[in-house]
Design a protein around this motif. Structure first.
Motif: not given
Length: 274
Positions: A38-41, A87-100
């Motif tokens: 299974x895929x855990x998201x 396995x995957x996440x879907x919740x954030x904006x690209x600026x936040x993602x790149x900073x983290x």
């Protein structure tokens, strides 16, 4: 000696067969991310979780089992992804993602855009920002990315002026004009909506606004426009970027069925961005 040699050969043969059997079993469930079947998201609770519920439903029709794992903050979904808890996440904006990624040295990659949640300004005390009194208390998210986003929103609304060129790197220390001496208070993103009555106004991320029962399209008194650079994304570990199930997940998420679900269920408060 012969008995020992025969026993060793038998152990070796059994080991090879077991290894072959294990590999075949993994293949039956799928390679890579589907090794456990299974895929855990990971998502944040609220709208992202609701959207993934629809994705899960559609995936099941294709024989793909998805486990949706909700989080209550913006940090743990990336930490959990890096540590292989999901396995995957879907919740954030690209600026936040790149900073983290940079801050925590995470080996994660963006693989697709998803939706835009326009940030809005809300108030339980005024219906027009012009009515905010001198020294009003105005809340905004405390993490650097969303804080800068809120400050840009406040600037667009005419509440303040930031030092030129700061944009997505702006902080409350970069405010160069604050004519009505507003008190800008940084708070936990997930808690701002709950503290709205204690403030005169606040910038609230759409997912948390909806979770609290606010309608971004009806209750916000000022909002980002549709050209906001803060589009949400799907992220995976770098090692998983070419996994077939990643593309399958992206295709399901960015399907017409999911787009229709978003448009019908969120009344323009969330914008499909594909």
């Amino acid at each position: 000696m012969k008995k020992w040699l025969l026993a060793s050969v038998l152990v070796l043969v059994i080991g090879v067969l077991a290894a072959c059997g294990g590999k075949e079993k993994s293949g039956d469930a799928g390679e890579g991310l589907l090794s456990d079947g299974k895929l855990v998201v990971g998502v944040t609770a609220g709208p992202h979780e609701e959207i993934l519920g629809k994705v899960k439903e559609l995936a099941a029709e294709e024989g793909l089992e998805i486990e949706v794992r909700p989080f209550t903050d913006y940090v743990m979904p990336n930490v959990a992804l890096a540590e292989k808890e999901i396995d995957i996440n879907s919740f954030q904006t690209e600026p936040f993602f790149e900073a983290m990624k940079e801050d925590r040295n995470l080996d994660l990659l963006k693989v697709a855009d998803t939706v835009t949640f326009p940030m809005g300004i809300y108030s339980s005390k005024v219906t027009d920002l012009a009515d905010l009194e001198e020294g009003a208390k105005i809340g905004l998210p405390g993490d650097p990315t969303n804080s800068a986003r809120a400050l840009m929103l406040f600037e667009a609304a005419g509440l303040l002026k930031l030092e030129e060129g700061m944009g997505m790197n702006g902080t409350i220390h970069d405010i160069v004009e604050n004519p009505k001496n507003y008190d800008f208070i940084e708070l936990d993103s997930a808690q701002i909506a709950r503290q709205l009555d204690e403030l005169d106004a606040a910038a609230i991320n759409t997912n948390f606004a909806i979770e609290y029962g606010l309608s971004p399209s009806e209750d916000s008194i000022f909002s980002e426009t549709s050209d906001s650079p803060y589009v949400n994304l799907i992220a995976v570990r770098a090692e998983s970027k070419d996994d077939e199930v990643v593309q399958q997940f992206i295709d399901i998420y960015r399907s017409e069925e999911v787009k229709k679900f978003i448009e019908e269920n969120f009344d323009g408060s969330i914008i499909p961005s594909w």
